[in-house]
Structures are given as structure tokens and as C-alpha cells.
Write an enzyme that holds these catalytic residues in place. Sequence first.
Site, PDB file in Angstrom:
ATOM      1  N   TYR A  15       0.827  -1.209   0.000  1.00 34.94           N
ATOM      2  CA  TYR A  15       0.000   0.000   0.000  1.00 34.94           C
ATOM      3  C   TYR A  15       0.861   1.258   0.000  1.00 34.94           C
ATOM      4  CZ  TYR A  15      -3.329   3.541   1.315  1.00 34.94           C
ATOM      5  OH  TYR A  15      -4.088   4.678   1.334  1.00 34.94           O
ATOM      6  N   ASP A  52       5.724   5.461   7.320  1.00 39.45           N
ATOM      7  CA  ASP A  52       4.395   5.142   7.854  1.00 39.45           C
ATOM      8  C   ASP A  52       4.227   3.626   7.944  1.00 39.45           C
ATOM      9  OD1 ASP A  52       1.705   4.988   8.469  1.00 39.45           O
ATOM     10  OD2 ASP A  52       1.055   6.394   6.919  1.00 39.45           O
ATOM     11  N   GLU A  72      -4.045   9.595  13.023  1.00 35.67           N
ATOM     12  CA  GLU A  72      -4.859  10.014  11.871  1.00 35.67           C
ATOM     13  C   GLU A  72      -6.259   9.416  11.896  1.00 35.67           C
ATOM     14  OE1 GLU A  72      -2.173   8.485   8.731  1.00 35.67           O
ATOM     15  OE2 GLU A  72      -3.813   7.184   8.153  1.00 35.67           O
ATOM     16  N   GLU A 116       1.495  17.303   6.759  1.00 38.27           N
ATOM     17  CA  GLU A 116       1.497  16.412   5.592  1.00 38.27           C
ATOM     18  C   GLU A 116       0.742  17.117   4.457  1.00 38.27           C
ATOM     19  OE1 GLU A 116      -0.840  12.862   6.096  1.00 38.27           O
ATOM     20  OE2 GLU A 116       0.197  11.805   4.481  1.00 38.27           O
TER      21      GLU A 116
END
Length: 412
Positions: free
Chosen positions: A165, A219, A271, A348
Site C-alpha cells: 500500500y 508510515d 490520523e 502532511e
Amino acid sequence: MTGHGSRTITDVDVVVCSPGRSYVTLRLGTADGLVGWGDATLNGRELAVVAYLRDHVAPLLLGKDSSRIGDLWQYLYRGPYWRRGPVTMAAISSVDQALWDIQGKAAGMPVFQLLGGRARERLMTYPHASGHTVEDAIASIAAKLEEGYAAVRVQASVPGLPSTYGIHVGDSRDHAYEPAHTDLPDEEAWNTPLYLDFVPKLMKAVRDELGYGFNLLHDGHHRLTPTEAAWLGKELEPQRLFWLEDVTPAEDQSAFSLIKAHTTTPLAVGEVFNSIWDCQQLVTNRWIDYIRCATTHTGGITHMKRILDLADLYGVRSGCHGPSDVSPVGMAANIHLGFAVPNFGVQEFMGYPDAAAEVFTTSYRLVSGHLEIDDTVPGLGVEVDVEAAERFPYDRKYLPVNRRLDGSMHDW
Ligand code: GCO
Ligand code: MG
């Protein structure tokens, strides 16, 4: 409180559009003709928030005094009995953003002025760099550094897995790249040993090739156990990361006590959080270094300000979520906070599909990898072209799901 003056809310609309990505935008209008915009986008579950806003929130807002931002927040949070959750909090966020937008327009000031005024000239941002090989990932970072970025997040395809991903296809500036968004969820394969074997090699190669003169981020997308995360953090210490993000799912906040006890690699998370209660233990125990909540998912500017104030007491800095599935309105809300709070860390900024610029125009702009904002535009500084939005009807898309090699579901 019912309002009778010029600032009374007289109309509430929800605009849903998919100019490359899907966005849910709340529009509040007042008796004196002011218009406020708020972002209510919940990637992959957009229409749940639309129904919440149209069926349950709009009737409560009509006739209210738009200047009572704090009281309306409490009314929508405490009033319905059911508190928190991403759908409720995205809806409240959009109302709160729209009210701040109106407040700024009524005052003739950008929102950051109402939040205490400018604390910095520009915001450091980080983009996404990625590649199917280590060499491609390094070239992708080098291209971002060339553009002026001082911080870059890097992901690369894990050798041995059919897909990973967050890896762009084609030109990384083409934001249609996330192949991940499909009509029904793609099934991706996950294997922790392969990932743990690869990431330290990737990060070492990046530093060996490009040096230590920029902020490097990665991440983990919530895929490790606390023990695995602690190991990875320790292993990456020589590469001096700016942060290691979302190493483990954070419903269990105390899991971070274990990770933090074992590594000095800075940790970022949040997030998918939607209230200050999701952050409380992480912040007050100093288990994290950066808090990643987005203004769109965490109760708007009013609630984010409280989270960032709490964080500042414990030396935790902001790193607001800013993918292309937070709309330019929500991004503006993050940015106004970023200009005003003392504990800004990084923003970001993944960028937007070209078509999104036909719908949204902003008073912030990206200049050499940093965000600047026009002091002269009041409110949040984003205008939404509703007729343009109609050219991009809602298009349901899903993120992929993630299965281990034995077929069982894994974390996102
Ligand atoms: C990030 C995120 C995104 C998410 C996306 C899901 O750090 O920007 O992890 O890549 O996957 O926002 O909706
Ligand atoms: Mg992330």
C-alpha cells in the site's frame, strides 16, 4: 440559543463530489449573506456523514446564532446522547470549520488571526515519496528534495509481497495514483517478517545515498505488534527518523508505553482518532512525539485547538493528517491552526487531483515544499464552486483490505 440577528444561520447544504477523490463539504449561510464552508469527508464512508448532517444536524442549526461557535460545538457533542465516533465527529468538524470560516469573514480576518495570530512565516510540509525498488524510492525522495521539501515520507514495495500500500504508479505527482481506491476493496497481502527485514535496509540505503540533511519519515499503517514496533524503532535509530508513524493500532493507548520504553525513534500516531480522549494517555504519558489528528476528523478547529494545547504541555508537536482525502477546506483548517499554535511540527501535504482545483480555490499555496498563506483573505480562505462540483458526481470507492498470507484479516 436561537439567533435573531444578521448572523443567524438561514441555510444548510451538503455538497458531495468526486473530482478525482470524494469530498463532502458543508455549506452554512447566514441572514446577512455570509457563507461558511466545512469539510466532512470520511474516506470510503462518505455518505454516512452526509446522512448524519442532512437528517440530524441541519434541522438543529437552522435559526441558531453562528457566532456562538463554542456553544454550538457543545450542543452537537453533548446534546445527542451518543458521543464521538468518526461519523459524528466528522459532522461536528464540518460545522465547526464552517462557523470559524463565517466568524473570520464577519471580522474581516483570516482564521489564524482569531486563533492568536501568525506564529511563523511558513509551514514545513512533507510529501509522499515511494518506489517499487529501493533505487526508485531514493530517486523519488531526491526529486522531492530538489523541489525544496525539507521533509519526505518514504514507502517502498516490500520484496516478496505481490503489492504494498502507498506506492505510486507512474508519475508521483499524478494524484490519481493511489491504485488502492477501487469499486470494491482490493485484497492486499501482508507478511510481517518480510516487512521487518526490508524497512531497515531501505532506510539505511536512503541515508547512505542522500545523507542526514533532511527529515525522513515512514508510515507503518498500524501493522505491527507493540513488540515488533519496539524492535523496528530501535533498529532505525541510526537513521535518525523525524518520525515513525502508526506502528501499531492505537485503540490500546498503553501499548505505546512498551514501544516508547525501548526506542528513541520519534513516534507519531492519530490520523484515525476522533477526539481528545483518544490522545489523552498517549500525550500525558509522553508515549508519542507527534499527534496526527486531522481537523476534519477530530471535532474541527475548536477541538483540535484543545488537543494541541494539551499536547504542548507535554512537548508533543502537531503533524496533522493531510492526505488527498482531507479536502482543501479541511486542509485549510489544519493550516490556519499550524500558523497559530506554538507546537506546530509538520504538515502532511499529499496534493490533490487536478480536477479538485476546478471545485476548490484556496488562499494557501505550496511554495518550494512549504505552505504559505495570504494574510488578506478572511475566514478559512477556501471557496467552493458548487456548479463545478456538479460536474463530478459521487463515485463510491474503497480502500484495499489487508490479509495475511494465510488469508486472515490484518490491521489497516
Ligand atoms: C497518511 C495515511 C494515508 C491513508 C489514507 C486513508 O499517512 O497519509 O496513512 O495514506 O492511507 O488517508 O484514508
Ligand atoms: Mg498514515
